[in-house]
Design an enzyme around this catalytic site. Sequence first.
Site, PDB file in Angstrom:
ATOM      1  N   GLU A  31       2.476  -6.779   2.328  1.00  0.00           N
ATOM      2  CA  GLU A  31       3.706  -6.364   2.997  1.00  0.00           C
ATOM      3  C   GLU A  31       3.695  -6.830   4.453  1.00  0.00           C
ATOM      4  O   GLU A  31       2.778  -6.484   5.213  1.00  0.00           O
ATOM      5  CB  GLU A  31       3.842  -4.841   2.913  1.00  0.00           C
ATOM      6  N   LEU A  60       7.531  -3.683  -1.043  1.00  0.00           N
ATOM      7  CA  LEU A  60       6.706  -2.505  -0.745  1.00  0.00           C
ATOM      8  C   LEU A  60       6.272  -1.886  -2.071  1.00  0.00           C
ATOM      9  O   LEU A  60       6.846  -0.896  -2.537  1.00  0.00           O
ATOM     10  CB  LEU A  60       7.493  -1.495   0.089  1.00  0.00           C
ATOM     11  N   GLU A  62       2.491  -1.538  -3.784  1.00  0.00           N
ATOM     12  CA  GLU A  62       1.057  -1.866  -3.791  1.00  0.00           C
ATOM     13  C   GLU A  62       0.548  -2.151  -5.204  1.00  0.00           C
ATOM     14  O   GLU A  62      -0.279  -3.059  -5.409  1.00  0.00           O
ATOM     15  CB  GLU A  62       0.259  -0.736  -3.145  1.00  0.00           C
ATOM     16  N   HIS A 131      -2.676   7.011   7.081  1.00  0.00           N
ATOM     17  CA  HIS A 131      -2.892   5.896   8.003  1.00  0.00           C
ATOM     18  C   HIS A 131      -4.304   5.923   8.587  1.00  0.00           C
ATOM     19  O   HIS A 131      -4.638   5.102   9.431  1.00  0.00           O
ATOM     20  CB  HIS A 131      -1.897   5.948   9.157  1.00  0.00           C
TER      21      HIS A 131
END
Length: 325
Positions: A31, A60, A62, A131
Amino acid sequence: MATETLSMGKALNTGLRRALDDDPKVIIMGEDVGKLGGVFRITDGLQKDFGGDRVIDTPLAESGIIGTAVGLAIRGYRPVCEIQFDGFVYPAYDQIVSQVAKMHYRSRGKLALPIVIRIPFGGGIGAVEHHSESPEAYFAHTSGLKVVSCSSPQDAYTMIRQSIASDDPIVFLEPKRRYWEKGPVDTEADYPLHASRVVRPGTDATVLAYGPMVRTALDAATAAAEDGRELEVIDLRTLSPLDLAPVFDSVRRTGRCVVVHEAPSNVGLGAELAARITEKCFYSLEAPVLRVTGFDTPYPASRVEEDYLPDLDRVLDAVDRTFGW
């Protein structure tokens, strides 16, 4: 020898560029890896120089990225997939453990899947859950996958090239908090990919770390030296397979060992390391193998992540406890 000073991010970019140059079958996909150059700019400029057919911006999705890489690898390509953040890899988990990890065994060795899955991992950049996670234990537990993590610009450059050249599927963990740290890079250096390394020799206790925690362990060793203790720091570099011969040699000399990682302690790599060291070095140990890790909670809000992450003080506290046993 051609040595230059690079940040870890630039070293990865340089290694990817050289891999694209060396082998027309190498393809980068993920991405925003193309025009944007990736969220951390690791693929900056590569689409411009190698074209949209080799540096591919994907949807988007995975699971779709890894599933497409499986098909490409079967057709003879060497896909390098970028997962934007560690916590985004879970939608692709089924493809990784059910297809990527098993295809070689399932085909009785007739099919190889030379796929590299790059994952920026760990915390320290002020981000939140999804994250800042450390998913290494999931992948290290899966037979058929190899898992490595770089801790320096030199390793970033050399290990990414070696991983792309390997015929085995490799999960390549990049410590995102270290992307901007600089160091010397010998672009002609070559050494075994799956080998741990003593990065600071010492005589009094052994500290094991990988990825982002290697720098923390080295800082702790510097601080401990001021108190007269010489810590030997070992960068594991390869999490599956583990290269433990240098670890056993070190612990037999020092008699004490502290394992440091950001991931939670429960059923983490530290537990496996402690068990293996205890089995092999039992009669040399002066204290139990101790772990310094993240806590067994979801990754916290950014304003308190420094309380979650292992730091110099927590490593030194563990070292003190090994001497007080």
